[in-house]
Design a protein around this motif. Structure first.
Motif, PDB file in Angstrom:
ATOM      1  N   ARG A 198       0.858  -1.174   0.000  1.00  0.00           N
ATOM      2  CA  ARG A 198       0.000   0.000   0.000  1.00  0.00           C
ATOM      3  C   ARG A 198       0.900   1.232   0.000  1.00  0.00           C
ATOM      4  NH1 ARG A 198      -4.845   1.159   4.425  1.00  0.00           N
ATOM      5  NH2 ARG A 198      -5.553   3.120   3.500  1.00  0.00           N
ATOM      6  N   GLN A 199       0.505   2.208  -0.786  1.00  0.00           N
ATOM      7  CA  GLN A 199       1.315   3.415  -0.894  1.00  0.00           C
ATOM      8  C   GLN A 199       0.437   4.637  -0.745  1.00  0.00           C
ATOM      9  OE1 GLN A 199       3.146   4.190  -4.732  1.00  0.00           O
ATOM     10  NE2 GLN A 199       4.933   5.115  -3.768  1.00  0.00           N
ATOM     11  N   PHE A 200       0.742   5.453   0.256  1.00  0.00           N
ATOM     12  CA  PHE A 200       0.051   6.723   0.435  1.00  0.00           C
ATOM     13  C   PHE A 200       0.766   7.783  -0.386  1.00  0.00           C
ATOM     14  CE2 PHE A 200      -3.083   5.525   3.419  1.00  0.00           C
ATOM     15  CZ  PHE A 200      -2.538   4.538   4.213  1.00  0.00           C
ATOM     16  N   PRO A 201       0.060   8.868  -0.709  1.00  0.00           N
ATOM     17  CA  PRO A 201       0.669   9.905  -1.555  1.00  0.00           C
ATOM     18  C   PRO A 201       2.023  10.377  -1.040  1.00  0.00           C
ATOM     19  CG  PRO A 201      -1.654  10.325  -1.281  1.00  0.00           C
ATOM     20  CD  PRO A 201      -1.327   9.185  -0.366  1.00  0.00           C
ATOM     21  N   LYS A 202       2.961  10.396  -1.920  1.00  0.00           N
ATOM     22  CA  LYS A 202       4.303  10.874  -1.636  1.00  0.00           C
ATOM     23  C   LYS A 202       4.985  10.087  -0.517  1.00  0.00           C
ATOM     24  CE  LYS A 202       3.338  15.526  -3.313  1.00  0.00           C
ATOM     25  NZ  LYS A 202       3.410  16.974  -3.042  1.00  0.00           N
ATOM     26  N   MET A 223       4.407   0.244   1.647  1.00  0.00           N
ATOM     27  CA  MET A 223       4.363  -0.487   2.906  1.00  0.00           C
ATOM     28  C   MET A 223       3.828  -1.881   2.633  1.00  0.00           C
ATOM     29  SD  MET A 223       5.603   1.675   4.925  1.00  0.00           S
ATOM     30  CE  MET A 223       5.372   0.749   6.437  1.00  0.00           C
ATOM     31  N   LEU A 224       4.607  -2.885   3.017  1.00  0.00           N
ATOM     32  CA  LEU A 224       4.166  -4.252   2.805  1.00  0.00           C
ATOM     33  C   LEU A 224       2.956  -4.542   3.687  1.00  0.00           C
ATOM     34  CD1 LEU A 224       4.724  -7.027   1.489  1.00  0.00           C
ATOM     35  CD2 LEU A 224       6.155  -7.552   3.480  1.00  0.00           C
ATOM     36  N   MET A 225       1.892  -4.985   3.060  1.00  0.00           N
ATOM     37  CA  MET A 225       0.677  -5.320   3.796  1.00  0.00           C
ATOM     38  C   MET A 225       0.651  -6.802   4.153  1.00  0.00           C
ATOM     39  SD  MET A 225      -2.167  -3.330   1.529  1.00  0.00           S
ATOM     40  CE  MET A 225      -3.507  -3.830   2.584  1.00  0.00           C
ATOM     41  N   ALA A 226       0.932  -7.635   3.148  1.00  0.00           N
ATOM     42  CA  ALA A 226       0.802  -9.063   3.370  1.00  0.00           C
ATOM     43  C   ALA A 226       1.550  -9.829   2.292  1.00  0.00           C
ATOM     44  CB  ALA A 226      -0.665  -9.474   3.375  1.00  0.00           C
ATOM     45  N   THR A 227       1.868 -11.052   2.642  1.00  0.00           N
ATOM     46  CA  THR A 227       2.480 -11.988   1.704  1.00  0.00           C
ATOM     47  C   THR A 227       1.450 -13.055   1.386  1.00  0.00           C
ATOM     48  OG1 THR A 227       4.655 -11.596   2.661  1.00  0.00           O
ATOM     49  CG2 THR A 227       4.375 -13.589   1.336  1.00  0.00           C
ATOM     50  N   SER A 228       1.190 -13.200   0.110  1.00  0.00           N
ATOM     51  CA  SER A 228       0.157 -14.123  -0.348  1.00  0.00           C
ATOM     52  C   SER A 228       0.805 -15.416  -0.810  1.00  0.00           C
ATOM     53  CB  SER A 228      -0.603 -13.465  -1.517  1.00  0.00           C
ATOM     54  OG  SER A 228      -1.467 -14.372  -2.155  1.00  0.00           O
ATOM     55  N   ASN A 229       0.399 -16.519  -0.241  1.00  0.00           N
ATOM     56  CA  ASN A 229       0.970 -17.818  -0.565  1.00  0.00           C
ATOM     57  C   ASN A 229      -0.073 -18.711  -1.228  1.00  0.00           C
ATOM     58  OD1 ASN A 229       3.593 -17.391   0.906  1.00  0.00           O
ATOM     59  ND2 ASN A 229       2.181 -17.241   2.632  1.00  0.00           N
ATOM     60  N   GLU A 230       0.281 -19.259  -2.361  1.00  0.00           N
ATOM     61  CA  GLU A 230      -0.639 -20.117  -3.088  1.00  0.00           C
ATOM     62  C   GLU A 230      -1.037 -21.321  -2.253  1.00  0.00           C
ATOM     63  OE1 GLU A 230       0.074 -23.313  -4.611  1.00  0.00           O
ATOM     64  OE2 GLU A 230      -1.955 -23.459  -5.439  1.00  0.00           O
TER      65      GLU A 230
END
Lengths: 116, 112
Positions: free
Chosen positions: A37-41, A45-52
Motif C-alpha cells: 500500500r502506498q500513500f501519496p508521496k 508499505m508491505l501489507m501481506a504476503t500471499s501464498n498459493e
C-alpha cells in the motif's frame, strides 16, 4: 521478461462496499505474491504476503478481516477491501518474484482506490 | 530485520548535471539491494540490482550504483540527467527473497 498484470488500474467505490483487486502473473507461476500500500508521496508499505494454497501472512497492524487475500492458483492473487472507508483510499500494488530474473521482483501497475 | 534509509526526500537538479541519490541499509545478514523507479500512478520498474560479484552495477539508461559493505550504502548515481529522469526512486533491500523492504523514496526533479 516476467509480467504481472494488476486490475483494475483505478476504482471508485462507495463507503461500506467491497472492492476486489486482481494480480496475475502472465507468463510465469508465482507461488508467492506480495501486496503493498502506498500513500501519496510516501513509500510502499508491505501489507501481506500471499501464498498459493495457504493463508496469507499479514504484517503487523494490517487487519486481515478487512483486507482479504486469496491466492487460489499459481497465477492469481486477489485483494478484497471489505466495508471500505475513505481512509482506505490509497494506491495498492502487487508484486511477485521473477523466477528468471535472478532475484528481485516484478510489480503490477498498481490500483488507485478512491472511497467516497 | 532489514531496513532502508533514503536520506533525501527531494533532489532538484538541472538538466545535464550529475546526481547522486543516497541509500543506506541495515541488516544482520547478507543482502540483495535494488533501485526502482516509479512514474506517477504507475507501478515500480526495476532500475538495477546488486546480488553478488562486482560492487558496481549499471542500468541501460546511464544510472549506476555501488555497493559499499563497510558503509552499508548503495547510492545511485548518474553523470548527466535528462528531463525524462524526473520520477520517484526507491531503494530496497531483501535478505532472503521472501519479502522486500523499501526506503521512503527520493523525488528526483530535473529542471531545464
Amino acid at each position: 521478461g516476467a509480467v504481472v498484470s494488476q486490475h483494475p488500474s483505478w476504482v471508485i467505490c462507495k463507503s461500506g462496499t467491497s472492492v476486489k483487486i486482481e494480480c496475475r502473473s502472465l507468463d510465469f507461476q508465482a507461488t508467492t505474491m506480495f501486496w503493498y500500500r502506498q500513500f501519496p508521496k510516501q513509500s510502499l508499505m508491505l501489507m501481506a504476503t500471499s501464498n498459493e494454497g495457504s493463508k496469507a501472512t499479514y504484517e503487523q497492524g494490517v487487519e486481515k478481516d478487512k483486507f482479504l487475500i486469496n491466492h487460489a492458483s499459481l497465477t492469481l492473487s486477489t485483494l478484497t477491501v471489505t466495508s471500505a472507508h475513505p481512509e482506505d483510499s490509497s494506491f495498492y500494488i502487487c508484486s511477485a518474484r521473477d523466477p528468471l530474473g535472478g532475484y528481485g521482483y516484478t510489480f503490477g501497475s498498481g490500483t488507485r482506490l478512491t472511497v467516497v | 530485520a532489514q531496513s532502508v534509509t533514503q536520506l533525501d526526500s527531494q533532489v532538484p537538479v538541472f538538466e545535464e548535471a550529475p546526481v547522486e541519490l543516497r541509500c543506506n541499509y541495515s541488516s544482520s545478514v547478507s543482502v540483495y539491494l535494488f533501485w526502482y523507479v516509479q512514474y506517477p500512478n504507475q507501478g515500480l520498474q526495476l532500475l538495477l540490482k546488486y546480488l553478488s560479484g562486482s560492487t558496481l552495477v549499471e542500468s541501460i539508461n546511464g544510472f549506476e550504483a555501488e555497493f559499499n559493505k563497510s558503509q552499508t550504502s548503495f547510492h545511485l548515481r548518474k553523470p548527466s540527467v535528462h528531463i525524462s529522469d524526473t520520477a520517484e526512486y526507491f531503494c530496497a533491500v531483501s535478505n532472503n527473497n521472501n519479502d522486500m523492504r523499501f526506503g521512503a523514496g527520493t523525488r528526483l526533479t530535473v529542471k531545464p
